[in-house]
Design a protein around this motif. Sequence first.
Motif, PDB file in Angstrom:
ATOM      1  N   PHE A 133       0.751  -1.168  -0.246  1.00 47.89           N
ATOM      2  CA  PHE A 133       0.034  -0.082   0.107  1.00 47.89           C
ATOM      3  C   PHE A 133       0.618   1.291  -0.009  1.00 47.89           C
ATOM      4  O   PHE A 133       0.377   2.248  -0.502  1.00 47.89           O
ATOM      5  CB  PHE A 133      -0.689  -0.110   1.316  1.00 47.89           C
ATOM      6  CG  PHE A 133      -1.875  -1.061   1.204  1.00 47.89           C
ATOM      7  CD1 PHE A 133      -3.006  -1.059   0.387  1.00 47.89           C
ATOM      8  CD2 PHE A 133      -1.873  -2.294   1.885  1.00 47.89           C
ATOM      9  CE1 PHE A 133      -3.989  -2.039   0.535  1.00 47.89           C
ATOM     10  CE2 PHE A 133      -2.592  -3.321   2.081  1.00 47.89           C
ATOM     11  CZ  PHE A 133      -3.830  -3.123   1.122  1.00 47.89           C
ATOM     12  N   HIS A 134       2.062   1.070   0.508  1.00 50.12           N
ATOM     13  CA  HIS A 134       3.022   2.452   0.630  1.00 50.12           C
ATOM     14  C   HIS A 134       3.513   2.668  -0.787  1.00 50.12           C
ATOM     15  O   HIS A 134       3.425   4.000  -1.219  1.00 50.12           O
ATOM     16  CB  HIS A 134       4.095   2.062   1.589  1.00 50.12           C
ATOM     17  CG  HIS A 134       3.547   2.253   2.811  1.00 50.12           C
ATOM     18  ND1 HIS A 134       4.147   3.143   3.996  1.00 50.12           N
ATOM     19  CD2 HIS A 134       3.016   1.380   3.639  1.00 50.12           C
ATOM     20  CE1 HIS A 134       3.992   2.878   5.049  1.00 50.12           C
ATOM     21  NE2 HIS A 134       2.872   1.661   5.139  1.00 50.12           N
ATOM     22  N   PHE A 135       3.787   1.499  -1.265  1.00 48.89           N
ATOM     23  CA  PHE A 135       4.203   1.659  -2.989  1.00 48.89           C
ATOM     24  C   PHE A 135       3.086   2.285  -3.660  1.00 48.89           C
ATOM     25  O   PHE A 135       3.142   2.925  -4.948  1.00 48.89           O
ATOM     26  CB  PHE A 135       4.934   0.417  -3.366  1.00 48.89           C
ATOM     27  CG  PHE A 135       6.056   0.134  -2.565  1.00 48.89           C
ATOM     28  CD1 PHE A 135       7.300   0.946  -2.708  1.00 48.89           C
ATOM     29  CD2 PHE A 135       6.161  -1.223  -1.964  1.00 48.89           C
ATOM     30  CE1 PHE A 135       8.216   0.462  -2.011  1.00 48.89           C
ATOM     31  CE2 PHE A 135       7.376  -1.565  -1.259  1.00 48.89           C
ATOM     32  CZ  PHE A 135       8.583  -0.796  -1.427  1.00 48.89           C
ATOM     33  N   MET A 136       1.853   1.675  -3.407  1.00 46.61           N
ATOM     34  CA  MET A 136       0.927   2.151  -4.217  1.00 46.61           C
ATOM     35  C   MET A 136       0.653   3.852  -4.040  1.00 46.61           C
ATOM     36  O   MET A 136       0.400   4.450  -5.027  1.00 46.61           O
ATOM     37  CB  MET A 136      -0.655   1.622  -3.776  1.00 46.61           C
ATOM     38  CG  MET A 136      -0.645   0.177  -3.997  1.00 46.61           C
ATOM     39  SD  MET A 136      -2.077  -0.759  -3.358  1.00 46.61           S
ATOM     40  CE  MET A 136      -3.504   0.332  -3.854  1.00 46.61           C
ATOM     41  N   MET A 137       0.884   4.150  -2.904  1.00 51.45           N
ATOM     42  CA  MET A 137       0.487   5.652  -2.805  1.00 51.45           C
ATOM     43  C   MET A 137       1.644   6.571  -3.514  1.00 51.45           C
ATOM     44  O   MET A 137       1.658   7.461  -3.995  1.00 51.45           O
ATOM     45  CB  MET A 137       0.913   6.163  -1.212  1.00 51.45           C
ATOM     46  CG  MET A 137      -0.534   5.563  -0.588  1.00 51.45           C
ATOM     47  SD  MET A 137      -1.989   6.184  -0.742  1.00 51.45           S
ATOM     48  CE  MET A 137      -1.750   7.721  -0.318  1.00 51.45           C
ATOM     49  N   VAL A 138       2.977   5.928  -3.589  1.00 51.15           N
ATOM     50  CA  VAL A 138       4.293   6.440  -4.397  1.00 51.15           C
ATOM     51  C   VAL A 138       3.794   6.474  -5.872  1.00 51.15           C
ATOM     52  O   VAL A 138       3.845   7.397  -6.502  1.00 51.15           O
ATOM     53  CB  VAL A 138       5.330   5.765  -4.140  1.00 51.15           C
ATOM     54  CG1 VAL A 138       6.422   6.248  -5.071  1.00 51.15           C
ATOM     55  CG2 VAL A 138       5.728   5.656  -2.681  1.00 51.15           C
ATOM     56  N   GLY A 139       3.142   5.361  -6.230  1.00 51.80           N
ATOM     57  CA  GLY A 139       2.914   5.114  -7.722  1.00 51.80           C
ATOM     58  C   GLY A 139       1.682   6.259  -8.201  1.00 51.80           C
ATOM     59  O   GLY A 139       1.848   6.624  -9.286  1.00 51.80           O
ATOM     60  N   MET A 140       0.926   6.496  -7.203  1.00 55.38           N
ATOM     61  CA  MET A 140      -0.219   7.333  -7.552  1.00 55.38           C
ATOM     62  C   MET A 140       0.196   8.733  -7.397  1.00 55.38           C
ATOM     63  O   MET A 140      -0.215   9.596  -8.195  1.00 55.38           O
ATOM     64  CB  MET A 140      -1.558   7.087  -6.692  1.00 55.38           C
ATOM     65  CG  MET A 140      -1.963   5.628  -6.538  1.00 55.38           C
ATOM     66  SD  MET A 140      -3.129   5.214  -5.326  1.00 55.38           S
ATOM     67  CE  MET A 140      -4.367   6.472  -5.634  1.00 55.38           C
ATOM     68  N   LEU A 141       0.793   9.073  -6.542  1.00 52.66           N
ATOM     69  CA  LEU A 141       0.844  10.597  -6.097  1.00 52.66           C
ATOM     70  C   LEU A 141       2.276  11.211  -6.447  1.00 52.66           C
ATOM     71  O   LEU A 141       2.222  12.410  -6.752  1.00 52.66           O
ATOM     72  CB  LEU A 141       0.551  10.985  -4.520  1.00 52.66           C
ATOM     73  CG  LEU A 141      -0.778  10.399  -3.911  1.00 52.66           C
ATOM     74  CD1 LEU A 141      -0.803  10.705  -2.454  1.00 52.66           C
ATOM     75  CD2 LEU A 141      -1.980  11.421  -4.685  1.00 52.66           C
TER      76      LEU A 141
END
Length: 652
Positions: free
Chosen positions: A434-442
Amino acid sequence: MLVSLVLSESNPAGLLPSIILAISSLPKQLIPSIGGLESLNIFHWGFSCLPLLLPKSRAVSNLLEEYHTKNANLDFEILLLLQPLHLALCDTLQYLTTTSLLPAELQLLSISLVELLLLAASPQAVILKSVLWGCGIGVLVTCTYVLKWGVTLARVPKWRFRRPETKSKPRKSAFFGTLGTSIFAKTAIASDSSDDDVPEPWARRPLVSPKLHLKTKETVSKYNGTAENGSVSAIEPKGDNKIPNGTPNGDPDISFNVQRRHTLPTLVHVPPRSSKRTPSGRKKRSASSTVQSFFYLTQTQASLRKWLYAGWVYLCIIVIILGGVREYVGEFALHGNEPVGWALGYLFGDLPWFRMEVVKANFQRWICIPPRSGDEDLESCHLGWVEHLRHASFGEANTRLILCVYWLGIIVLGLAIVFRLSAIYEVDTRRKVFHFMMVGMLLPATYVDPTFAALALSLMLAIFLLLDLFRASQLPPLSKSLAYFLTPYVDGRDLKGPVVISHIFLLIGCAIPLWLSLGALPRTGANYLAGWEVPTREISMVSGVICVGLGDAAASLIGRRYGRRKWVWGGGKSIEGSLAFATAVGLALTLAKAWLRLGGWPANNDDSWFMTYGKAGVAAGVASLTEAVLTGGNDNVVVPVVLWLCVKGLDI
């Protein structure tokens, strides 16, 4: 105070409330108390108001003048009430979160909410204030008691409800009637969880005793209202302490495979409670009057009441959002435009078929449509090729749609990876996805449209809070599904209180640096988009995403597997994990600077790459040290703010 000092250059009005709130947040043990620590300390209140009691000070007068210029609705009386408001808000947050947050985190959260209430000026900040304060106070006022009743009713086990009355009752044996009333009713009192639908193993074991005292049919029929008196007889066991095959009255054999929740017709016949401990070693707890009031309901009535409670909460939330919050946002954030129509134009205004349908239906006054692309869009060329694509090629609204599709794709891909890794890796590794998801999104999208990213984070925070309210309150039909989804990803801190704070604080840690950065930048935009454009970009906008998404994930993954040397102050943090944190954050800050220059946005300085590397390394080192020292707090919120302060202070 550090955040207020950094922002004071562009917003000096926020310095005076920050001083008052900083004094208000001092521990009670440091302030002489009048009436005790737990009572209202008048001396502390007066001490917090000292900055307002200096009318001859030119600095204070200038601050108040600036304060009244930007916030005409605030005066001395409101500033005098900041300390009681802060204390009341801390008590409310402590009640809602129980032990999930430390006292210092409660203080910071309360101060942030009060600052948001006082200083919200941009459209994004006003929307955030409306969803947090408007929805929060509205739900507390209208749904507090209903939520309490719903939680209490959900904790009542199903077998403790009253059995529905039937016209023809089956014949009961003497042994079954007394055993079910005495043994299983006593077991019912020992538990207060709704998960205890199945009796404990020790409660289902056959009861073998040298002598069993059983009531005869007359006594059992007395409970049914058919006999006038009864007697008690004793049955001696046959053989090797075995239960006889039949009773003296000719009743059939007794079966011990009895389910507990269907053995208690009413609570009136429960024998007196004793202070003896149960076989599990737990002391019996008495049920409150509120819980006992639900024992007289049948299972059907209890289910109906749960749905009524849930319906009332959902109805109140819908009325609050579509009523007060919608009107407030339209009046103070959208310059009098209707929020629903504004949102439709904000997302779909550049689609030709949508514009045609709006014109045909004569909805121009309700749905805000952006002007057609013309010569004025050529001015965006000097802002860089990304801004030129956004304004002239795709269109601003179409760019937002592209970002929405991109974010949705990242979420779907991330959830697929999480579900695939659920049976292979431990919880901590799955959480870092989920942390890497936030990086990829924002990380790539924040520079493209930072105000839209800030708005999306505000709305997602409100959705997360509402969903966790439904889950913690056990409201059907969403509570069980949400609980099953979140259970594999919670940690020890989430289990301390009713609120699962991991995903909420992850989002807040990514959003706070962006919100703070936007609060210090000038605004542009015309017509219905006034205040929705910022001409510059800063690395501080993405410092939260870098810290939470990359730094924290790298420290956790490396520290757990290769961490051998621990810091001397304890806490479990390893030196290897801190080095991984600093390395990941330093590289990410450098890449963010490179993306800022490659995108063509105006840079905030002309530093060389060597100077940029040095500044990024210093900021990453300070943030890593803070993460290592902060062993008891929530590093997903405090460390991003520290990194934001370093990035702004060093002017990276």
